[in-house]
Design a protein around this motif. Structure first.
Motif, PDB file in Angstrom:
ATOM      1  N   VAL A   1      31.363  23.083 -33.815  1.00  0.00           N
ATOM      2  CA  VAL A   1      30.097  23.901 -33.347  1.00  0.00           C
ATOM      3  C   VAL A   1      30.514  24.496 -31.979  1.00  0.00           C
ATOM      4  O   VAL A   1      30.472  23.919 -30.838  1.00  0.00           O
ATOM      5  N   ASN A   2      31.030  25.907 -31.922  1.00  0.00           N
ATOM      6  CA  ASN A   2      31.333  26.330 -30.857  1.00  0.00           C
ATOM      7  C   ASN A   2      30.433  26.365 -29.700  1.00  0.00           C
ATOM      8  O   ASN A   2      31.235  26.089 -28.454  1.00  0.00           O
ATOM      9  N   TRP A   3      29.433  26.457 -29.770  1.00  0.00           N
ATOM     10  CA  TRP A   3      28.198  26.488 -28.578  1.00  0.00           C
ATOM     11  C   TRP A   3      28.262  25.289 -27.972  1.00  0.00           C
ATOM     12  O   TRP A   3      27.681  25.184 -26.599  1.00  0.00           O
ATOM     13  N   HIS A   4      28.845  24.135 -28.535  1.00  0.00           N
ATOM     14  CA  HIS A   4      28.559  22.629 -27.783  1.00  0.00           C
ATOM     15  C   HIS A   4      29.572  22.789 -26.826  1.00  0.00           C
ATOM     16  O   HIS A   4      29.138  22.096 -25.549  1.00  0.00           O
ATOM     17  N   VAL A   5      30.986  23.068 -27.169  1.00  0.00           N
ATOM     18  CA  VAL A   5      31.980  23.026 -25.836  1.00  0.00           C
ATOM     19  C   VAL A   5      31.856  23.630 -24.929  1.00  0.00           C
ATOM     20  O   VAL A   5      32.001  23.735 -23.770  1.00  0.00           O
ATOM     21  N   MET A   6      31.330  25.051 -25.265  1.00  0.00           N
ATOM     22  CA  MET A   6      30.902  26.312 -24.530  1.00  0.00           C
ATOM     23  C   MET A   6      30.054  25.763 -23.288  1.00  0.00           C
ATOM     24  O   MET A   6      30.276  26.417 -22.192  1.00  0.00           O
ATOM     25  N   ARG A   7      29.129  24.818 -23.669  1.00  0.00           N
ATOM     26  CA  ARG A   7      28.235  24.580 -22.324  1.00  0.00           C
ATOM     27  C   ARG A   7      28.723  24.188 -21.087  1.00  0.00           C
ATOM     28  O   ARG A   7      28.522  24.311 -20.078  1.00  0.00           O
ATOM     29  N   LEU A   8      30.057  23.306 -21.223  1.00  0.00           N
ATOM     30  CA  LEU A   8      30.790  22.822 -20.472  1.00  0.00           C
ATOM     31  C   LEU A   8      31.548  24.141 -19.505  1.00  0.00           C
ATOM     32  O   LEU A   8      31.454  24.134 -18.315  1.00  0.00           O
ATOM     33  N   MET A   9      32.096  24.939 -20.175  1.00  0.00           N
ATOM     34  CA  MET A   9      32.460  26.103 -19.542  1.00  0.00           C
ATOM     35  C   MET A   9      31.542  27.008 -18.717  1.00  0.00           C
ATOM     36  O   MET A   9      31.915  27.308 -17.718  1.00  0.00           O
ATOM     37  N   ASP A  10      30.539  26.797 -19.437  1.00  0.00           N
ATOM     38  CA  ASP A  10      29.287  27.819 -18.530  1.00  0.00           C
ATOM     39  C   ASP A  10      29.017  27.157 -17.330  1.00  0.00           C
ATOM     40  O   ASP A  10      29.000  27.936 -16.209  1.00  0.00           O
ATOM     41  N   VAL A  11      28.711  25.678 -17.394  1.00  0.00           N
ATOM     42  CA  VAL A  11      28.453  25.401 -15.924  1.00  0.00           C
ATOM     43  C   VAL A  11      29.486  25.283 -14.921  1.00  0.00           C
ATOM     44  O   VAL A  11      29.371  25.071 -13.778  1.00  0.00           O
ATOM     45  N   ILE A  12      30.727  25.007 -15.249  1.00  0.00           N
ATOM     46  CA  ILE A  12      32.089  25.101 -14.530  1.00  0.00           C
ATOM     47  C   ILE A  12      32.292  26.351 -14.061  1.00  0.00           C
ATOM     48  O   ILE A  12      32.338  26.898 -12.846  1.00  0.00           O
TER      49      ILE A  12
END
Length: 411
Positions: free
Chosen positions: A189-200
């Motif tokens: 699910v693409n949005w799950h890993v995306m969360r870490l990129m967002d906060v970084i």
């Protein structure tokens, strides 16, 4: 009353689910909530509205996140669909359907029901963001933080919760030395890993440049903090993820977390009842991702009345009941630590982590939203692809930054 959970795969099945059988039916589409409290709240909403409106049959159809997105895309191009649909409120999700004309302007109902006075300011932020009038009504406003396993932190000798990004990286190294992955994510699910990129990205760029990159006002290829963010993201995915992660989804990642396979998850306030129902709540702690900006990572979810519905008054009546003082008080904590109704607050019997959430919200110096809500849909899709290829080793950080810039420049 027919709350359904479905994983429809064919277009015919998706459309059939949304066809209203008679004038007294009210059909609502939403994602598949797995917490007992969330499902109970939706079941209660069906029953309560049918009780208040004899002869009305409410059907809430729940699907997995990606299946829900697919169903709405199919419905948007057809003459059938739900009367009400739940969706995230940002530009790349709910905003797409607002701009496409699928959302009914609810201005008359905001005025007649007084929703603007009832609901919290932050939760209402997207109602007028993407088109004239007021679109959608918030039913949850969620923050996302790092949840951690206290026992695994203790095993790694980590004392206290990380206060800075450097502290968090040091904790990840200490965990790795004990053979413990820092994070578990589900890569299917693409949005799950995306969360870490967002906060970084918020961490490396600061609030102003983060928002400018998300608004596509800065060049991803030449802005130094974008390259730094991709470089940091690669460090985490290469060294500190529970693997393999690209072949599992968010639910499987959560199961592994409960099994003590990784120390941390980046999840929302909705995660608290899930923990309570699956494990010992006292085993876990939480802290806001230490971006250094003070802003809280989070988003709103709205219920929209479809322009395809011929029962807008009845649908608005349901939304009024769902956000009422009485219903929200009866189901406080089901969808998040805070109710969108400003008159409803957690009581002394609230779950301990929900009480911690109240402090997190109170301490926040503004918010920033998930990438798939900040971007238009086509850019979100590319953002997912770039992150996935970086995480799987197919792209290096500079190439990731260049690829994002190239895609945005050709829109």
């Amino acid at each position: 009353m027919k709350l359904k959970t479905t994983l429809c795969s064919s277009i015919c099945a998706l459309l059939a689910t949304g066809v209203t059988a008679n004038a007294e039916d009210l059909t609502i589409w939403t994602i598949n909530y797995t917490s007992d409290k969330q499902v109970s709240a939706l079941t209660a909403a069906e029953a309560e509205f049918e009780k208040l409106n004899p002869g009305v049959d409410v059907e809430i159809v729940m699907r997995g996140t990606d299946e829900h997105k697919t169903a709405l895309r199919v419905a948007s191009g057809s003459d059938t669909g739900p009367d009400i649909y739940a969706y995230w409120a940002g530009l790349g999700l709910g905003g797409e359907y607002v701009q496409a004309g699928m959302s009914t302007d609810l201005t008359p109902y905001y005025e007649s029901y007084g929703w603007g006075d009832r609901l919290t300011g932050p939760s209402l932020a997207f109602t007028e963001a993407f088109a004239a009038g007021k679109h959608g009504i918030p039913f949850r406003f969620s923050g996302e933080v790092v949840y951690y396993n206290k026992d695994l932190f203790a095993k790694a000798g980590i004392e206290g919760e990380p206060q800075t990004y450097a502290d968090l990286k040091a904790a990840a190294v200490a965990l790795k030395e004990q053979g413990i992955p820092a994070f578990t994510f589900g890569g299917t699910v693409n949005w799950h890993v995306m969360r870490l990129m967002d906060v970084i990205l918020e961490t490396t760029c600061g609030a102003e440049n983060h928002d400018a990159l998300m608004a596509m006002e800065l060049d991803w290829a030449t802005e130094p903090c974008a390259l730094e963010a991709f470089t940091e993201m690669k460090w985490w995915t290469d060294e500190h993820f529970l693997k393999p992660f690209m072949g599992i989804d968010n639910r499987q990642a959560t199961t592994l977390w409960f099994g003590d396979r990784a120390a941390m998850m980046l999840e929302g306030d909705w995660h608290v009842p899930t923990i309570d129902e699956n494990s010992d709540l006292s085993k876990y702690g939480m802290f806001a991702f230490p971006t250094g900006t003070g802003r809280l990572y989070g988003f709103a979810e709205y219920m929209y009345i479809s322009t395809k519905s011929d029962k807008t008054d009845l649908a608005a009546k349901f939304l009024d009941m769902f956000t009422s003082d009485e219903f929200q008080a009866a189901h406080i904590g089901a969808f998040g630590a805070l109710s969108v109704n400003k008159n409803v607050t957690q009581g002394d019997d609230a779950l301990e982590l929900h009480k911690e959430w109240l402090d997190v919200f109170a301490a926040a110096d503004g918010t920033f939203v998930n990438g798939d809500q900040a971007f238009p849909l086509d850019v979100t899709t590319e953002y997912f692809r770039v992150i996935n290829e970086l995480a799987s080793g197919e792209l290096e950080p500079q190439a990731a930054a260049d690829t994002m810039a190239a895609f945005i420049s050709t829109r």
